[in-house]
Design a protein around this motif. Structure first.
Motif, PDB file in Angstrom:
ATOM      1  N   ILE A 103       0.888  -1.172   0.000  1.00  0.00           N
ATOM      2  CA  ILE A 103       0.000   0.000   0.000  1.00  0.00           C
ATOM      3  C   ILE A 103       0.922   1.217   0.000  1.00  0.00           C
ATOM      4  O   ILE A 103       1.553   1.524   1.008  1.00  0.00           O
ATOM      5  CB  ILE A 103      -0.929   0.021   1.230  1.00  0.00           C
ATOM      6  CG1 ILE A 103      -1.730  -1.271   1.347  1.00  0.00           C
ATOM      7  CG2 ILE A 103      -1.827   1.259   1.203  1.00  0.00           C
ATOM      8  CD1 ILE A 103      -2.719  -1.518   0.245  1.00  0.00           C
ATOM      9  N   THR A 104       1.026   1.895  -1.141  1.00  0.00           N
ATOM     10  CA  THR A 104       2.011   2.972  -1.268  1.00  0.00           C
ATOM     11  C   THR A 104       1.429   4.359  -1.035  1.00  0.00           C
ATOM     12  O   THR A 104       2.186   5.287  -0.745  1.00  0.00           O
ATOM     13  CB  THR A 104       2.722   2.909  -2.631  1.00  0.00           C
ATOM     14  OG1 THR A 104       1.751   2.784  -3.665  1.00  0.00           O
ATOM     15  CG2 THR A 104       3.658   1.721  -2.692  1.00  0.00           C
ATOM     16  N   SER A 105       0.109   4.519  -1.136  1.00  0.00           N
ATOM     17  CA  SER A 105      -0.495   5.792  -0.763  1.00  0.00           C
ATOM     18  C   SER A 105      -1.996   5.634  -0.580  1.00  0.00           C
ATOM     19  O   SER A 105      -2.618   4.737  -1.169  1.00  0.00           O
ATOM     20  CB  SER A 105      -0.192   6.889  -1.781  1.00  0.00           C
ATOM     21  OG  SER A 105      -0.973   6.738  -2.934  1.00  0.00           O
ATOM     22  N   ILE A 106      -2.536   6.519   0.261  1.00  0.00           N
ATOM     23  CA  ILE A 106      -3.978   6.574   0.505  1.00  0.00           C
ATOM     24  C   ILE A 106      -4.364   8.040   0.475  1.00  0.00           C
ATOM     25  O   ILE A 106      -3.702   8.887   1.078  1.00  0.00           O
ATOM     26  CB  ILE A 106      -4.341   5.967   1.875  1.00  0.00           C
ATOM     27  CG1 ILE A 106      -3.999   4.468   1.910  1.00  0.00           C
ATOM     28  CG2 ILE A 106      -5.825   6.203   2.188  1.00  0.00           C
ATOM     29  CD1 ILE A 106      -4.199   3.819   3.261  1.00  0.00           C
ATOM     30  N   ALA A 107      -5.451   8.332  -0.245  1.00  0.00           N
ATOM     31  CA  ALA A 107      -5.975   9.694  -0.294  1.00  0.00           C
ATOM     32  C   ALA A 107      -7.489   9.622  -0.184  1.00  0.00           C
ATOM     33  O   ALA A 107      -8.113   8.645  -0.607  1.00  0.00           O
ATOM     34  CB  ALA A 107      -5.567  10.391  -1.585  1.00  0.00           C
ATOM     35  N   ILE A 108      -8.055  10.659   0.387  1.00  0.00           N
ATOM     36  CA  ILE A 108      -9.504  10.742   0.511  1.00  0.00           C
ATOM     37  C   ILE A 108      -9.981  11.917  -0.336  1.00  0.00           C
ATOM     38  O   ILE A 108      -9.478  13.030  -0.201  1.00  0.00           O
ATOM     39  CB  ILE A 108      -9.927  10.941   1.979  1.00  0.00           C
ATOM     40  CG1 ILE A 108      -9.428   9.772   2.837  1.00  0.00           C
ATOM     41  CG2 ILE A 108     -11.445  11.100   2.092  1.00  0.00           C
ATOM     42  CD1 ILE A 108      -9.585   9.977   4.330  1.00  0.00           C
ATOM     43  N   ALA A 109     -10.926  11.628  -1.239  1.00  0.00           N
ATOM     44  CA  ALA A 109     -11.517  12.665  -2.088  1.00  0.00           C
ATOM     45  C   ALA A 109     -13.027  12.585  -1.885  1.00  0.00           C
ATOM     46  O   ALA A 109     -13.701  11.727  -2.476  1.00  0.00           O
ATOM     47  CB  ALA A 109     -11.146  12.444  -3.546  1.00  0.00           C
ATOM     48  N   GLY A 110     -13.537  13.423  -1.005  1.00  0.00           N
ATOM     49  CA  GLY A 110     -14.958  13.353  -0.672  1.00  0.00           C
ATOM     50  C   GLY A 110     -15.241  12.066   0.073  1.00  0.00           C
ATOM     51  O   GLY A 110     -14.653  11.796   1.106  1.00  0.00           O
ATOM     52  N   GLU A 111     -16.119  11.240  -0.479  1.00  0.00           N
ATOM     53  CA  GLU A 111     -16.437   9.946   0.123  1.00  0.00           C
ATOM     54  C   GLU A 111     -15.668   8.797  -0.535  1.00  0.00           C
ATOM     55  O   GLU A 111     -15.895   7.639  -0.199  1.00  0.00           O
ATOM     56  CB  GLU A 111     -17.944   9.686   0.043  1.00  0.00           C
ATOM     57  CG  GLU A 111     -18.767  10.639   0.891  1.00  0.00           C
ATOM     58  CD  GLU A 111     -18.452  10.540   2.384  1.00  0.00           C
ATOM     59  OE1 GLU A 111     -18.332   9.423   2.907  1.00  0.00           O
ATOM     60  OE2 GLU A 111     -18.329  11.603   3.024  1.00  0.00           O
ATOM     61  N   THR A 112     -14.779   9.125  -1.468  1.00  0.00           N
ATOM     62  CA  THR A 112     -14.001   8.092  -2.160  1.00  0.00           C
ATOM     63  C   THR A 112     -12.620   7.969  -1.540  1.00  0.00           C
ATOM     64  O   THR A 112     -11.939   8.960  -1.296  1.00  0.00           O
ATOM     65  CB  THR A 112     -13.851   8.446  -3.659  1.00  0.00           C
ATOM     66  OG1 THR A 112     -15.153   8.554  -4.243  1.00  0.00           O
ATOM     67  CG2 THR A 112     -13.054   7.383  -4.398  1.00  0.00           C
ATOM     68  N   VAL A 113     -12.223   6.728  -1.293  1.00  0.00           N
ATOM     69  CA  VAL A 113     -10.869   6.452  -0.817  1.00  0.00           C
ATOM     70  C   VAL A 113     -10.067   5.951  -2.004  1.00  0.00           C
ATOM     71  O   VAL A 113     -10.461   4.992  -2.674  1.00  0.00           O
ATOM     72  CB  VAL A 113     -10.878   5.406   0.316  1.00  0.00           C
ATOM     73  CG1 VAL A 113      -9.462   4.983   0.669  1.00  0.00           C
ATOM     74  CG2 VAL A 113     -11.593   5.954   1.532  1.00  0.00           C
ATOM     75  N   LYS A 114      -8.978   6.643  -2.266  1.00  0.00           N
ATOM     76  CA  LYS A 114      -8.094   6.276  -3.372  1.00  0.00           C
ATOM     77  C   LYS A 114      -6.862   5.590  -2.793  1.00  0.00           C
ATOM     78  O   LYS A 114      -6.149   6.162  -1.982  1.00  0.00           O
ATOM     79  CB  LYS A 114      -7.697   7.511  -4.167  1.00  0.00           C
ATOM     80  CG  LYS A 114      -8.877   8.190  -4.837  1.00  0.00           C
ATOM     81  CD  LYS A 114      -8.446   9.404  -5.613  1.00  0.00           C
ATOM     82  CE  LYS A 114      -9.649  10.020  -6.321  1.00  0.00           C
ATOM     83  NZ  LYS A 114      -9.233  11.118  -7.190  1.00  0.00           N
ATOM     84  N   ILE A 115      -6.650   4.368  -3.238  1.00  0.00           N
ATOM     85  CA  ILE A 115      -5.540   3.552  -2.767  1.00  0.00           C
ATOM     86  C   ILE A 115      -4.589   3.326  -3.930  1.00  0.00           C
ATOM     87  O   ILE A 115      -5.016   2.971  -5.035  1.00  0.00           O
ATOM     88  CB  ILE A 115      -6.019   2.158  -2.283  1.00  0.00           C
ATOM     89  CG1 ILE A 115      -7.146   2.273  -1.265  1.00  0.00           C
ATOM     90  CG2 ILE A 115      -4.865   1.308  -1.794  1.00  0.00           C
ATOM     91  CD1 ILE A 115      -6.738   2.605   0.121  1.00  0.00           C
ATOM     92  N   GLU A 116      -3.309   3.502  -3.685  1.00  0.00           N
ATOM     93  CA  GLU A 116      -2.291   3.133  -4.677  1.00  0.00           C
ATOM     94  C   GLU A 116      -1.549   1.936  -4.123  1.00  0.00           C
ATOM     95  O   GLU A 116      -1.127   1.936  -2.967  1.00  0.00           O
ATOM     96  CB  GLU A 116      -1.326   4.285  -4.930  1.00  0.00           C
ATOM     97  CG  GLU A 116      -0.303   3.944  -6.009  1.00  0.00           C
ATOM     98  CD  GLU A 116       0.603   5.116  -6.331  1.00  0.00           C
ATOM     99  OE1 GLU A 116       0.165   5.994  -7.109  1.00  0.00           O
ATOM    100  OE2 GLU A 116       1.722   5.147  -5.800  1.00  0.00           O
ATOM    101  N   MET A 117      -1.428   0.917  -4.964  1.00  0.00           N
ATOM    102  CA  MET A 117      -0.723  -0.311  -4.589  1.00  0.00           C
ATOM    103  C   MET A 117       0.421  -0.557  -5.567  1.00  0.00           C
ATOM    104  O   MET A 117       0.262  -0.341  -6.764  1.00  0.00           O
ATOM    105  CB  MET A 117      -1.667  -1.523  -4.642  1.00  0.00           C
ATOM    106  CG  MET A 117      -2.798  -1.494  -3.657  1.00  0.00           C
ATOM    107  SD  MET A 117      -3.920  -2.912  -3.860  1.00  0.00           S
ATOM    108  CE  MET A 117      -2.858  -4.277  -3.443  1.00  0.00           C
ATOM    109  N   THR A 118       1.535  -1.022  -5.032  1.00  0.00           N
ATOM    110  CA  THR A 118       2.656  -1.450  -5.868  1.00  0.00           C
ATOM    111  C   THR A 118       2.986  -2.877  -5.454  1.00  0.00           C
ATOM    112  O   THR A 118       3.527  -3.097  -4.370  1.00  0.00           O
ATOM    113  CB  THR A 118       3.882  -0.535  -5.674  1.00  0.00           C
ATOM    114  OG1 THR A 118       3.506   0.804  -5.990  1.00  0.00           O
ATOM    115  CG2 THR A 118       5.029  -0.969  -6.571  1.00  0.00           C
ATOM    116  N   PRO A 119       2.633  -3.855  -6.277  1.00  0.00           N
ATOM    117  CA  PRO A 119       2.907  -5.249  -5.921  1.00  0.00           C
ATOM    118  C   PRO A 119       4.410  -5.538  -5.915  1.00  0.00           C
ATOM    119  O   PRO A 119       5.203  -4.810  -6.510  1.00  0.00           O
ATOM    120  CB  PRO A 119       2.199  -6.060  -6.999  1.00  0.00           C
ATOM    121  CG  PRO A 119       1.825  -5.107  -8.069  1.00  0.00           C
ATOM    122  CD  PRO A 119       1.931  -3.723  -7.540  1.00  0.00           C
ATOM    123  N   THR A 120       4.761  -6.615  -5.241  1.00  0.00           N
ATOM    124  CA  THR A 120       6.172  -6.982  -5.124  1.00  0.00           C
ATOM    125  C   THR A 120       6.770  -7.380  -6.467  1.00  0.00           C
ATOM    126  O   THR A 120       7.958  -7.178  -6.681  1.00  0.00           O
ATOM    127  CB  THR A 120       6.355  -8.125  -4.111  1.00  0.00           C
ATOM    128  OG1 THR A 120       5.554  -9.234  -4.518  1.00  0.00           O
ATOM    129  CG2 THR A 120       5.966  -7.676  -2.715  1.00  0.00           C
TER     130      THR A 120
END
Length: 162
Positions: free
Chosen positions: A32-49
């Motif tokens: 899990i490389t980043s988490i951001a909240i935009a209103g009611e949406t959670v934006k997750i960035e993932m970088t697999p191994t």
């Protein structure tokens, strides 16, 4: 306005375990490389191994299900290779979990200068260093197989990837 914070989301995602190493959360693995909240949406960035990680769909599904169970209905996950995953992203808590699970944690990039470090890693069972690399390919791409001459046990190491 959302009723949750980024810190809470990171805490909730501690529940999502790596499918291959169930004692390690995706957060402690550094996937899990980043988490951001935009209103009611959670934006997750993932970088697999690994680029071809076979568990990627399962991990995304479990992240989404975990957050929905916490009342977050809008989850947007982006898989990114903008910055490649590195074994240095594994948290100290994650490295301890690997060792307790019986996997030798990868060495830090700061000390990984010599291939000899891969051949003589400390055994996660007895901490002995009279070990040898038996096979660079373990049951998954991210692990290698070693043997400890002190306790006479085979063990796996989570490979350093930098």
């Amino acid at each position: 306005m959302s009723s949750f914070t980024v810190d809470e989301i990171y805490q909730w995602l501690e529940e999502v375990k790596d499918p291959e190493i169930p004692v390690l959360s995706l957060v402690d693995l550094g996937v899990i490389t980043s988490i951001a909240i935009a209103g009611e949406t959670v934006k997750i960035e993932m970088t697999p191994t690994f680029v071809g990680c076979p568990a990627l769909d399962l991990m995304q599904r479990e992240v989404t299900e975990t957050l929905r169970a916490k009342g977050i209905h809008e989850v947007a996950i982006t898989v990114s290779f903008r910055q490649p995953w590195s074994s240095d992203k594994i948290s100290e808590k994650g490295k301890l979990a690997l060792k307790k699970f019986g996997l030798a944690p990868p060495p830090s990039a700061e000390i990984f200068q010599d291939i000899d470090l891969l051949a003589h890693v400390a055994c996660p069972r007895c901490n002995g260093t009279n070990t040898e690399l038996r096979n660079t390919f373990g049951p998954t791409l991210c692990r290698s197989i070693h043997y400890c001459h002190t306790c006479k046990e085979a063990f796996e190491q989570f490979k350093p990837i930098h």
